[in-house]
Design an enzyme around this catalytic site. Structure first.
Site, mmCIF file in Angstrom:
data_model
loop_
_atom_site.group_PDB
_atom_site.id
_atom_site.type_symbol
_atom_site.label_atom_id
_atom_site.label_comp_id
_atom_site.label_asym_id
_atom_site.label_seq_id
_atom_site.Cartn_x
_atom_site.Cartn_y
_atom_site.Cartn_z
ATOM 1 N N HIS A 29 5.514 6.509 -1.311
ATOM 2 C CA HIS A 29 6.279 5.269 -1.459
ATOM 3 C C HIS A 29 5.438 4.065 -1.059
ATOM 4 O O HIS A 29 4.569 4.174 -0.194
ATOM 5 C CB HIS A 29 7.559 5.315 -0.621
ATOM 6 N N HIS A 87 0.844 -1.203 0.000
ATOM 7 C CA HIS A 87 0.000 0.000 0.000
ATOM 8 C C HIS A 87 0.875 1.247 0.000
ATOM 9 O O HIS A 87 2.086 1.158 0.211
ATOM 10 C CB HIS A 87 -0.876 0.027 1.262
HETATM 11 P P1 ATP Z 1 4.896 -3.294 11.525
HETATM 12 O O1 ATP Z 1 4.997 -1.971 12.236
HETATM 13 O O2 ATP Z 1 4.099 -4.305 12.275
HETATM 14 O O3 ATP Z 1 6.203 -3.823 11.068
HETATM 15 P P2 ATP Z 1 3.718 -1.716 9.433
HETATM 16 O O4 ATP Z 1 4.775 -0.688 9.656
HETATM 17 O O5 ATP Z 1 3.370 -2.086 8.023
HETATM 18 O O6 ATP Z 1 4.052 -3.069 10.175
HETATM 19 P P3 ATP Z 1 2.108 0.033 10.960
HETATM 20 O O7 ATP Z 1 3.269 0.326 11.859
HETATM 21 O O8 ATP Z 1 0.770 -0.121 11.561
HETATM 22 O O9 ATP Z 1 2.361 -1.271 10.121
HETATM 23 O O10 ATP Z 1 2.070 1.188 9.890
HETATM 24 C C1 ATP Z 1 1.026 1.327 8.953
HETATM 25 C C2 ATP Z 1 1.509 2.235 7.835
HETATM 26 O O11 ATP Z 1 1.834 3.514 8.385
HETATM 27 C C3 ATP Z 1 2.787 1.757 7.148
HETATM 28 O O12 ATP Z 1 2.746 2.186 5.810
HETATM 29 C C4 ATP Z 1 3.891 2.484 7.886
HETATM 30 O O13 ATP Z 1 5.013 2.692 7.085
HETATM 31 C C5 ATP Z 1 3.222 3.808 8.190
HETATM 32 N N1 ATP Z 1 3.733 4.378 9.425
HETATM 33 C C6 ATP Z 1 3.920 3.742 10.592
HETATM 34 N N2 ATP Z 1 4.408 4.562 11.538
HETATM 35 C C7 ATP Z 1 4.549 5.767 10.934
HETATM 36 C C8 ATP Z 1 4.995 7.056 11.368
HETATM 37 N N3 ATP Z 1 5.415 7.280 12.600
HETATM 38 N N4 ATP Z 1 4.994 8.054 10.467
HETATM 39 C C9 ATP Z 1 4.577 7.844 9.215
HETATM 40 N N5 ATP Z 1 4.127 6.676 8.745
HETATM 41 C C10 ATP Z 1 4.123 5.646 9.584
#
Ligand code: ATP
Ligand code: MG
Length: 185
Positions: free
Chosen positions: A130, A48
């Site tokens: 991205h 995504h």
């Molecule tokens: P995991 O954290 O379990 O490895 P993930 O990063 O895909 O998996 P989430 O952390 O829930 O899942 O993040 C959901 C989306 O939001 C992802 O696209 C992630 O890159 C983005 N994201 C997470 N934390 C942040 C942040 N602090 N700032 C911007 N984008 C974020």
């Protein structure tokens, strides 16, 4: 157990969700890149593009998010994924673009602005479109490994992120259409 009860909190983000065809192409690219860069490919179903990350939000505030998204009236665009990026510190390899369409930038900026105005916390950093393909990747990708992919998203979505045993599950909660580009202009 956490000292703060997580009851009623949901980890949320707004995103663009690839259709099956684009998803398959991105998954194939991730598989190829993994051989060069190492790390773990993001599962195909999870690919995504995040537009705005909210973090934990009380479920009771979902209607506010729905209202913000519904009020945006965003225009559709064509996003050409033609660039592979690598964030060394985060060990992420991702698909992006040489040129962010104006209407994509406008959507991300408008979302962030309205979320902040509504009292939600969002990412402060500038929006870099991205799609994360690899995590824990230790080696830089070759610059020219992505065949250009055209993405015409018809909608944007609100997603709930739910931790799973060895990964994460995403649940699409709501969708909003992007307004079709006017024909003949
Ligand atoms: P995991 O954290 O379990 O490895 P993930 O990063 O895909 O998996 P989430 O952390 O829930 O899942 O993040 C959901 C989306 O939001 C992802 O696209 C992630 O890159 C983005 N994201 C997470 N934390 C942040 C942040 N602090 N700032 C911007 N984008 C974020
Ligand atoms: Mg994360």
């Amino acid at each position: 157990m956490s000292a703060v009860p997580a009851h009623g909190l949901q980890r949320l983000f707004f995103a663009l969700w690839p259709d099956d065809e684009l998803r398959a192409a991105l998954a194939a690219a991730a598989g190829t890149l993994r051989r060069a860069c190492g790390g773990r490919a993001v599962p195909s179903r999870n690919l995504h593009m995040t537009l705005a990350f909210l973090g934990n939000v009380p479920a009771a505030r979902l209607p506010e998010l729905q209202a913000i998204a519904a009020g945006l009236a965003a225009q559709s665009f064509v996003l050409t994924l033609n660039r592979i990026g690598w964030w060394r510190a985060q060990r992420l390899v991702w698909a992006g673009t040489e040129r962010c369409p104006h209407d994509l930038e406008a959507l991300a900026v408008a979302l962030a602005g309205r979320l902040q105005a509504g009292g939600f916390r969002t990412e402060e950093r500038r929006f870099v479109p991205h799609v994360t393909l690899l995590r824990d990747a230790g080696r830089a990708p070759e610059p020219a490994t992505l065949q250009s992919l055209a993405w015409r998203p018809a909608q944007f979505v609100l997603v709930r992120s739910v931790p799973a045993a060895r990964s994460v599950n995403y649940r699409i909660l709501s969708k909003w259409p992007l307004r079709a580009m006017s024909a003949g202009l």
